[in-house]
Write a protein that holds these residues in place. Structure first.
Motif, PDB file in Angstrom:
ATOM      1  N   ALA A 237      42.874  52.354  36.535  1.00  0.00           N
ATOM      2  CA  ALA A 237      41.748  51.318  36.131  1.00  0.00           C
ATOM      3  C   ALA A 237      40.752  51.520  36.700  1.00  0.00           C
ATOM      4  O   ALA A 237      40.423  51.975  37.763  1.00  0.00           O
ATOM      5  N   LYS A 238      39.383  51.783  35.882  1.00  0.00           N
ATOM      6  CA  LYS A 238      38.179  52.364  36.193  1.00  0.00           C
ATOM      7  C   LYS A 238      37.356  51.057  36.929  1.00  0.00           C
ATOM      8  O   LYS A 238      37.800  50.074  36.766  1.00  0.00           O
ATOM      9  N   ASP A 239      36.580  51.452  37.483  1.00  0.00           N
ATOM     10  CA  ASP A 239      35.515  50.184  38.082  1.00  0.00           C
ATOM     11  C   ASP A 239      35.137  49.314  37.382  1.00  0.00           C
ATOM     12  O   ASP A 239      35.149  48.020  37.542  1.00  0.00           O
ATOM     13  N   LYS A 240      34.894  49.594  35.926  1.00  0.00           N
ATOM     14  CA  LYS A 240      34.427  48.759  34.927  1.00  0.00           C
ATOM     15  C   LYS A 240      35.339  47.910  34.326  1.00  0.00           C
ATOM     16  O   LYS A 240      35.140  47.010  33.398  1.00  0.00           O
TER      17      LYS A 240
ATOM     18  N   LYS B 187      37.740  45.256  33.446  1.00  0.00           N
ATOM     19  CA  LYS B 187      38.001  43.921  33.857  1.00  0.00           C
ATOM     20  C   LYS B 187      39.221  43.026  33.698  1.00  0.00           C
ATOM     21  O   LYS B 187      39.428  41.845  33.934  1.00  0.00           O
ATOM     22  N   GLY B 188      40.110  43.611  33.182  1.00  0.00           N
ATOM     23  CA  GLY B 188      41.695  43.298  33.093  1.00  0.00           C
ATOM     24  C   GLY B 188      42.442  42.966  34.427  1.00  0.00           C
ATOM     25  O   GLY B 188      41.926  43.482  35.422  1.00  0.00           O
ATOM     26  N   ARG B 189      43.628  42.673  34.187  1.00  0.00           N
ATOM     27  CA  ARG B 189      44.390  42.587  35.468  1.00  0.00           C
ATOM     28  C   ARG B 189      44.757  44.008  35.844  1.00  0.00           C
ATOM     29  O   ARG B 189      44.914  44.910  35.379  1.00  0.00           O
ATOM     30  N   LYS B 190      44.664  44.201  37.478  1.00  0.00           N
ATOM     31  CA  LYS B 190      44.843  45.281  38.012  1.00  0.00           C
ATOM     32  C   LYS B 190      46.183  45.291  38.790  1.00  0.00           C
ATOM     33  O   LYS B 190      46.394  44.249  39.478  1.00  0.00           O
ATOM     34  N   LEU B 191      46.927  46.263  38.680  1.00  0.00           N
ATOM     35  CA  LEU B 191      48.018  46.313  39.440  1.00  0.00           C
ATOM     36  C   LEU B 191      48.305  47.585  40.448  1.00  0.00           C
ATOM     37  O   LEU B 191      47.306  48.441  40.402  1.00  0.00           O
TER      38      LEU B 191
ATOM     39  N   LYS C  19      45.824  49.560  35.160  1.00  0.00           N
ATOM     40  CA  LYS C  19      45.757  48.548  34.414  1.00  0.00           C
ATOM     41  C   LYS C  19      47.148  47.829  34.354  1.00  0.00           C
ATOM     42  O   LYS C  19      48.099  48.491  34.047  1.00  0.00           O
ATOM     43  N   GLY C  20      46.933  46.607  34.259  1.00  0.00           N
ATOM     44  CA  GLY C  20      48.205  45.832  34.239  1.00  0.00           C
ATOM     45  C   GLY C  20      48.584  45.144  32.926  1.00  0.00           C
ATOM     46  O   GLY C  20      49.026  44.162  32.760  1.00  0.00           O
ATOM     47  N   THR C  21      48.601  46.020  31.806  1.00  0.00           N
ATOM     48  CA  THR C  21      48.873  45.380  30.531  1.00  0.00           C
ATOM     49  C   THR C  21      50.484  45.869  30.331  1.00  0.00           C
ATOM     50  O   THR C  21      51.027  46.432  31.280  1.00  0.00           O
TER      51      THR C  21
END
Length: 335
Positions: free
Chosen positions: A192-195, A197-201, A220-222
């Motif tokens: 997940a990049k700094d920008k 905005k989604g859920r992070k794991l 990225k928490g998709t």
């Protein structure tokens, strides 16, 4: 008494149930009569009670039939159920009986697994409630039976104090053998990049190339990414940074001990199971149906008790192996 449910039991299970309920024998007395160790008798008795109960309930709904009346199941699925549950035959023996005409007996294990998985999905998503009950009955039977009727990929945790250590060892092996190229690909595809905005794991990885021997990647928490990492890579993901870091430290410390002794294993495995039990994707990695996710609660409670005992012994100065290093914080990848 439901005679059909009674017929499902093996002679040994019938004896164990009769000795305790009809003759009032204690577990120790019944174990001696059956010439079984005490723990083994308790297992047989628990299995007999559970099978008699769940099959009584099921047969009351189906008029005593394992296969629902006018079922639209394929012939090979019906044969599989009758052989494994009614006749109590093993998985491999059942496939021989079914014959080569069925995809269940395909030469390739992957194709056999795919065929059986489709059959179970058919039952689980069937519009008729009885077929869905049959799906749960198969899963529950596999959990309690004295041998497995489903391949490891489709199994739920055993009802007894047995653990699929092969699966845990496979996970550790996969984690340890990730090469730098694989790790780079994971970072490139899933980080997940700094920008973002989604859920992070948080995905802990172990490698000699990391300064601390392990590292935690923010991903990225998709659902697509979580599913891929769970099913294809068999790796655990965490919602909390500290949980991921503690897990990475614990695994790295154990894997790099060199030659291990029993005491180190007795200390590591309860802690390890507690950690993975908190993983965000624990159910996916371990093939647990979401509505039955509490099946392993008892195991985790036992592990908590074991860990607490270890801590008490350490506090009292009792040596139980190499002391665990105090947890430290790793440098998280700020992607």
């Amino acid at each position: 008494m439901n005679s059909r449910a009674w017929d499902i039991l093996t002679p040994e299970e019938k004896s164990a149930l009769s000795l305790s309920t009809n003759y009032g024998k204690s577990s120790w007395e019944a174990g001696e009569i059956l010439n079984k160790p005490h723990y083994k008798y308790l297992e047989i008795q628990a299995r007999a009670k559970t099978f008699f109960k769940i099959f009584t309930i099921y047969f009351e709904k189906t008029q005593g039939n394992i296969i629902p009346i006018n079922s639209d199941m394929t012939w090979d699925l019906q044969e599989f159920i009758l052989c494994t549950i009614q006749n109590r035959k093993g998985y491999r023996e059942t496939l021989k009986i079914i014959g080569k005409e069925s995809p269940l007996s395909h030469k390739k294990a992957s194709q056999r697994l795919l065929a059986l998985e489709k059959h179970l999905d058919f039952l689980e998503n069937h519009p008729d409630r009885i077929h869905r009950d049959l799906h749960d009955l198969i899963k529950e039977f596999d959990r309690w039976n004295n041998f497995r009727i489903l391949p490891p990929e489709l199994q739920e945790p055993s009802a007894f104090k047995r653990r699929n250590k092969t699966r845990l060892l496979k996970h550790l092996k996969n984690l340890k053998e990730l090469n730098p190229f694989d790790i780079d690909r994971l970072m490139f595809k899933f980080s997940a990049k700094d920008k973002y905005k989604g859920r992070k794991l948080y995905l802990p990885l172990v490698s000699d190339n990391f300064p601390d021997g392990y590292q935690v990647i923010i991903i990225k928490g998709t659902s697509k990414i979580v599913n891929y990492i769970s099913v294809n890579l068999n790796l655990y993901i965490f919602k909390d940074k500290l949980e991921a870091d503690d897990y990475g430290f614990l695994v790295e410390d154990y894997l790099n001990k060199g030659k291990k002794n029993c005491k180190q294993g007795q200390k590591f495995w309860p802690q390890f199971r507690l950690k993975v039990g908190k993983a965000y994707n624990y159910a996916q990695v371990n093939n647990i149906i979401p509505r039955r996710v509490n099946l392993e609660t008892a195991f985790r409670d036992l592990d908590k008790l074991t860990v607490n005992k270890i801590k008490t012994k350490e506090a009292n100065g009792i040596n139980i192996g190499d002391p665990q290093k105090s947890a430290k914080q790793s440098k998280f990848w700020e992607i």
